[in-house]
Design an enzyme around this catalytic site. Sequence first.
Site, PDB file in Angstrom:
ATOM      1  N   GLU A 148      73.770  61.193  23.443  1.00  0.00           N
ATOM      2  CA  GLU A 148      73.390  61.149  24.855  1.00  0.00           C
ATOM      3  C   GLU A 148      74.179  60.100  25.637  1.00  0.00           C
ATOM      4  O   GLU A 148      73.770  59.687  26.721  1.00  0.00           O
ATOM      5  CB  GLU A 148      71.892  60.867  24.994  1.00  0.00           C
ATOM      6  CG  GLU A 148      70.985  61.874  24.324  1.00  0.00           C
ATOM      7  CD  GLU A 148      70.960  63.233  25.008  1.00  0.00           C
ATOM      8  OE1 GLU A 148      71.858  63.502  25.835  1.00  0.00           O
ATOM      9  OE2 GLU A 148      70.058  64.016  24.700  1.00  0.00           O
ATOM     10  N   HIS A 182      65.745  55.861  26.506  1.00  0.00           N
ATOM     11  CA  HIS A 182      65.354  57.277  26.435  1.00  0.00           C
ATOM     12  C   HIS A 182      64.497  57.507  25.203  1.00  0.00           C
ATOM     13  O   HIS A 182      64.790  56.991  24.119  1.00  0.00           O
ATOM     14  CB  HIS A 182      66.608  58.150  26.366  1.00  0.00           C
ATOM     15  CG  HIS A 182      66.354  59.569  25.967  1.00  0.00           C
ATOM     16  ND1 HIS A 182      65.469  60.388  26.649  1.00  0.00           N
ATOM     17  CD2 HIS A 182      66.863  60.326  24.953  1.00  0.00           C
ATOM     18  CE1 HIS A 182      65.454  61.584  26.073  1.00  0.00           C
ATOM     19  NE2 HIS A 182      66.286  61.570  25.041  1.00  0.00           N
ATOM     20  N   HIS A 216      61.377  60.477  23.295  1.00  0.00           N
ATOM     21  CA  HIS A 216      60.669  61.755  23.284  1.00  0.00           C
ATOM     22  C   HIS A 216      59.169  61.499  23.230  1.00  0.00           C
ATOM     23  O   HIS A 216      58.441  62.136  22.470  1.00  0.00           O
ATOM     24  CB  HIS A 216      61.121  62.602  22.096  1.00  0.00           C
ATOM     25  CG  HIS A 216      62.546  63.038  22.162  1.00  0.00           C
ATOM     26  ND1 HIS A 216      63.143  63.786  21.169  1.00  0.00           N
ATOM     27  CD2 HIS A 216      63.509  62.827  23.095  1.00  0.00           C
ATOM     28  CE1 HIS A 216      64.413  64.019  21.489  1.00  0.00           C
ATOM     29  NE2 HIS A 216      64.655  63.444  22.656  1.00  0.00           N
ATOM     30  N   TYR A 247      47.634  54.865  41.055  1.00  0.00           N
ATOM     31  CA  TYR A 247      48.540  54.020  41.849  1.00  0.00           C
ATOM     32  C   TYR A 247      49.678  53.408  41.029  1.00  0.00           C
ATOM     33  O   TYR A 247      50.733  53.050  41.564  1.00  0.00           O
ATOM     34  CB  TYR A 247      47.760  52.913  42.558  1.00  0.00           C
ATOM     35  CG  TYR A 247      47.387  51.739  41.689  1.00  0.00           C
ATOM     36  CD1 TYR A 247      48.262  50.661  41.545  1.00  0.00           C
ATOM     37  CD2 TYR A 247      46.173  51.693  41.010  1.00  0.00           C
ATOM     38  CE1 TYR A 247      47.937  49.582  40.739  1.00  0.00           C
ATOM     39  CE2 TYR A 247      45.848  50.626  40.220  1.00  0.00           C
ATOM     40  CZ  TYR A 247      46.725  49.566  40.079  1.00  0.00           C
ATOM     41  OH  TYR A 247      46.395  48.504  39.284  1.00  0.00           O
ATOM     42  N   HIS A 271      62.589  68.147  27.275  1.00  0.00           N
ATOM     43  CA  HIS A 271      63.303  67.133  26.494  1.00  0.00           C
ATOM     44  C   HIS A 271      62.475  65.867  26.297  1.00  0.00           C
ATOM     45  O   HIS A 271      61.946  65.644  25.217  1.00  0.00           O
ATOM     46  CB  HIS A 271      64.638  66.832  27.196  1.00  0.00           C
ATOM     47  CG  HIS A 271      65.595  66.023  26.395  1.00  0.00           C
ATOM     48  ND1 HIS A 271      66.965  66.140  26.529  1.00  0.00           N
ATOM     49  CD2 HIS A 271      65.407  65.060  25.463  1.00  0.00           C
ATOM     50  CE1 HIS A 271      67.576  65.304  25.702  1.00  0.00           C
ATOM     51  NE2 HIS A 271      66.642  64.631  25.051  1.00  0.00           N
ATOM     52  N   TYR A 275      54.447  41.926  43.445  1.00  0.00           N
ATOM     53  CA  TYR A 275      53.624  41.935  42.224  1.00  0.00           C
ATOM     54  C   TYR A 275      54.336  41.178  41.106  1.00  0.00           C
ATOM     55  O   TYR A 275      55.546  41.286  40.938  1.00  0.00           O
ATOM     56  CB  TYR A 275      53.359  43.379  41.809  1.00  0.00           C
ATOM     57  CG  TYR A 275      52.625  43.539  40.504  1.00  0.00           C
ATOM     58  CD1 TYR A 275      51.265  43.263  40.402  1.00  0.00           C
ATOM     59  CD2 TYR A 275      53.289  43.979  39.360  1.00  0.00           C
ATOM     60  CE1 TYR A 275      50.586  43.431  39.215  1.00  0.00           C
ATOM     61  CE2 TYR A 275      52.617  44.150  38.169  1.00  0.00           C
ATOM     62  CZ  TYR A 275      51.268  43.870  38.097  1.00  0.00           C
ATOM     63  OH  TYR A 275      50.600  44.026  36.917  1.00  0.00           O
TER      64      TYR A 275
END
Length: 236
Positions: free
Chosen positions: A74, A93, A95, A114, A156, A209
């Site tokens: 990837e 990334h 799964h 939220y 994916h 925040y």
Amino acid sequence: MTDHLDLRQEMIATCLRMNASGLNIGSAGNLSVRVEGGLLITPSGIAYDRMRPEQIVEMDWDGRYFGDYVPSSEWRFHYDILKARPDVDVVLHSHATNCSILACCHLDIPPVHYMIGVSGGDVVKCSGYAPFGTAELSTEALAALEDRMACLLGNHGVIALGKTPAKAFAVLEEIENLARIYIGTRMLGGGVILGKPEMDVVLERFKSYGKQAGEAIDPTLKNKVEPPPYGGPKRL
């Protein structure tokens, strides 16, 4: 001597933590981090529990890789995202199960909670499908990530961005939780979706925040998160 040894070790630790936390399974998923002149990325076909720092692959901004190991399959979307998004330094990334369920249905995650604000917008978009490792998938990912810190990849998984591996991991963790919440609301007939006025307030509050003691908060923010008055480093 291996360059960026501490960073390489942190990358491996992040991937191991991702699997231990149930946010990924096996050798799926991958991680890249921006460095001077290019990026470091996890190698192809090496399980995280067997990965060594010297096996992390270095790439430059011409799309070339160096060393004895091949980068993740990837690598294209890692390379393209980091090149297109100077505001982030890490691409993670996985799964993750609930994210993948929604991705297999081509469902966005709407503002049912939220905390969707951690994504940088009022929705986590799902991209269209493209085969893994292709330029087409990279194009889909970039479109779904526009102005955001996370997206789902059709059929994916999920991509999370950040300035550090720890921050990207925190985004991934929250997006997977939001996916679980959204699936639960759909099972109950659908949740109450927050509207644009509510999410505008949330997104503005996220800008202030997590500030630490003594850190300045932008005074122009109308909806800022403000702690009580600061009383000093230690109570006497």
